[in-house]
Write a protein that holds these residues in place. Sequence first.
Motif, PDB file in Angstrom:
ATOM      1  N   ASP A  51      92.448 -27.172  68.869  1.00  0.00           N
ATOM      2  CA  ASP A  51      91.073 -27.184  68.364  1.00  0.00           C
ATOM      3  C   ASP A  51      90.750 -25.889  67.618  1.00  0.00           C
ATOM      4  O   ASP A  51      90.159 -25.923  66.529  1.00  0.00           O
ATOM      5  CB  ASP A  51      90.072 -27.381  69.514  1.00  0.00           C
ATOM      6  N   VAL A  52      91.116 -24.768  68.195  1.00  0.00           N
ATOM      7  CA  VAL A  52      90.833 -23.484  67.550  1.00  0.00           C
ATOM      8  C   VAL A  52      91.648 -23.359  66.266  1.00  0.00           C
ATOM      9  O   VAL A  52      91.150 -22.880  65.239  1.00  0.00           O
ATOM     10  CB  VAL A  52      91.103 -22.306  68.512  1.00  0.00           C
ATOM     11  N   HIS A  53      92.880 -23.809  66.296  1.00  0.00           N
ATOM     12  CA  HIS A  53      93.730 -23.766  65.101  1.00  0.00           C
ATOM     13  C   HIS A  53      93.120 -24.607  63.980  1.00  0.00           C
ATOM     14  O   HIS A  53      93.074 -24.182  62.819  1.00  0.00           O
ATOM     15  CB  HIS A  53      95.144 -24.250  65.441  1.00  0.00           C
ATOM     16  N   GLU A  54      92.643 -25.798  64.314  1.00  0.00           N
ATOM     17  CA  GLU A  54      91.996 -26.647  63.310  1.00  0.00           C
ATOM     18  C   GLU A  54      90.737 -25.991  62.762  1.00  0.00           C
ATOM     19  O   GLU A  54      90.461 -26.069  61.565  1.00  0.00           O
ATOM     20  CB  GLU A  54      91.682 -28.021  63.909  1.00  0.00           C
ATOM     21  N   ASP A  81      89.944 -24.986  58.858  1.00  0.00           N
ATOM     22  CA  ASP A  81      88.751 -25.466  58.158  1.00  0.00           C
ATOM     23  C   ASP A  81      87.872 -24.340  57.621  1.00  0.00           C
ATOM     24  O   ASP A  81      86.909 -24.608  56.895  1.00  0.00           O
ATOM     25  CB  ASP A  81      87.917 -26.363  59.081  1.00  0.00           C
ATOM     26  N   CYS A  82      88.176 -23.110  57.956  1.00  0.00           N
ATOM     27  CA  CYS A  82      87.357 -21.982  57.519  1.00  0.00           C
ATOM     28  C   CYS A  82      87.378 -21.844  56.007  1.00  0.00           C
ATOM     29  O   CYS A  82      88.425 -22.002  55.371  1.00  0.00           O
ATOM     30  CB  CYS A  82      87.848 -20.675  58.142  1.00  0.00           C
ATOM     31  N   GLU A  83      86.202 -21.534  55.475  1.00  0.00           N
ATOM     32  CA  GLU A  83      86.090 -21.319  54.035  1.00  0.00           C
ATOM     33  C   GLU A  83      85.703 -19.893  53.691  1.00  0.00           C
ATOM     34  O   GLU A  83      85.870 -19.474  52.557  1.00  0.00           O
ATOM     35  CB  GLU A  83      85.075 -22.300  53.446  1.00  0.00           C
ATOM     36  N   ALA A 121      84.693 -14.486  62.964  1.00  0.00           N
ATOM     37  CA  ALA A 121      84.088 -14.990  64.206  1.00  0.00           C
ATOM     38  C   ALA A 121      85.162 -15.588  65.117  1.00  0.00           C
ATOM     39  O   ALA A 121      85.168 -15.347  66.332  1.00  0.00           O
ATOM     40  CB  ALA A 121      83.013 -16.023  63.887  1.00  0.00           C
ATOM     41  N   ILE A 122      86.078 -16.350  64.548  1.00  0.00           N
ATOM     42  CA  ILE A 122      87.183 -16.917  65.337  1.00  0.00           C
ATOM     43  C   ILE A 122      88.064 -15.790  65.869  1.00  0.00           C
ATOM     44  O   ILE A 122      88.489 -15.796  67.026  1.00  0.00           O
ATOM     45  CB  ILE A 122      87.999 -17.925  64.496  1.00  0.00           C
ATOM     46  N   LYS A 142      86.378 -13.976  68.837  1.00  0.00           N
ATOM     47  CA  LYS A 142      86.471 -14.788  70.050  1.00  0.00           C
ATOM     48  C   LYS A 142      87.906 -14.765  70.587  1.00  0.00           C
ATOM     49  O   LYS A 142      88.131 -14.690  71.799  1.00  0.00           O
ATOM     50  CB  LYS A 142      86.041 -16.221  69.752  1.00  0.00           C
ATOM     51  N   ASN A 143      88.871 -14.811  69.682  1.00  0.00           N
ATOM     52  CA  ASN A 143      90.275 -14.789  70.100  1.00  0.00           C
ATOM     53  C   ASN A 143      90.627 -13.451  70.751  1.00  0.00           C
ATOM     54  O   ASN A 143      91.336 -13.423  71.755  1.00  0.00           O
ATOM     55  CB  ASN A 143      91.188 -15.071  68.902  1.00  0.00           C
ATOM     56  N   GLN A 144      90.125 -12.348  70.198  1.00  0.00           N
ATOM     57  CA  GLN A 144      90.386 -11.033  70.795  1.00  0.00           C
ATOM     58  C   GLN A 144      89.780 -10.943  72.196  1.00  0.00           C
ATOM     59  O   GLN A 144      90.406 -10.397  73.106  1.00  0.00           O
ATOM     60  CB  GLN A 144      89.843  -9.913  69.913  1.00  0.00           C
TER      61      GLN A 144
END
Length: 177
Positions: free
Chosen positions: A103-106, A110-112, A119-120, A123-125
Motif C-alpha cells: 500500500d505504501v509503495h503504491e 502515485d505521488c506527483e 510526507a511518505i 512517516k517511513n522514517q
Amino acid sequence: FQCFPRTFPKGTPQWQLDPSSLRKEYRQLQAQVHPDVAVAPQGSGANKEDASAQLNKAYNVLSHPLSRAQYMIRCMKDIDLTNDEVSRQATNSDPALLSNIMDVHESLMDCETEEEVKAIGKKNQERMSDLIENLDKQFASEDYDGAVSTTVELKYWSNLAEEIKEWTPGSRLELHH
C-alpha cells in the motif's frame, strides 16, 4: 565487533553503541592502517590494505542499524537475513506487513509532487525509528525471534527509504525485498 576494541571492549555482538564513539575509533584506526597514510610503519602495503578494507567493512556493517541487526542475528542465531529467500520465509508469516508495504509503495508510485513524497518519507522514517527502538528492547531481552521479524520489516522499510531518495515525477519504482 572485535575490530573496535574501545567501542566494544568484550569483542562480542552488542546492539547498543554510541555512533560518535564508533566513528571516532574508526577514524583513529584508519589513521594507523590506511595504506595512504604516512605514519610509522605498520607492515607492508598489502597488509595495510587488508586491515583498512576490513575496518571499512566492519564500520559499514556496525554503523547502520539494519546491517548491524542482520549481522547480530547471523552471529547469535545463525540466520542470514541478508539472503532474500530467508527474509521472505520470515515475512510470509505476516501477510498484513506485506499488504501494508504494498500500500505504501503504491502511494509512493502515485505521488506527483515532492511534498507528497516528503510526507511518505517522514512517516517511513518514524516507522523505521520505532522498529529500531523495538530492536533495542528485543536485543536487550534476548528476544531473537522478535528481532528476526523486526529486522525483516526494517529491511522492507529501508528499501522503501532508498526508493524515496530515488523518486522522480513519473518514474516507475520497483519494490525490492
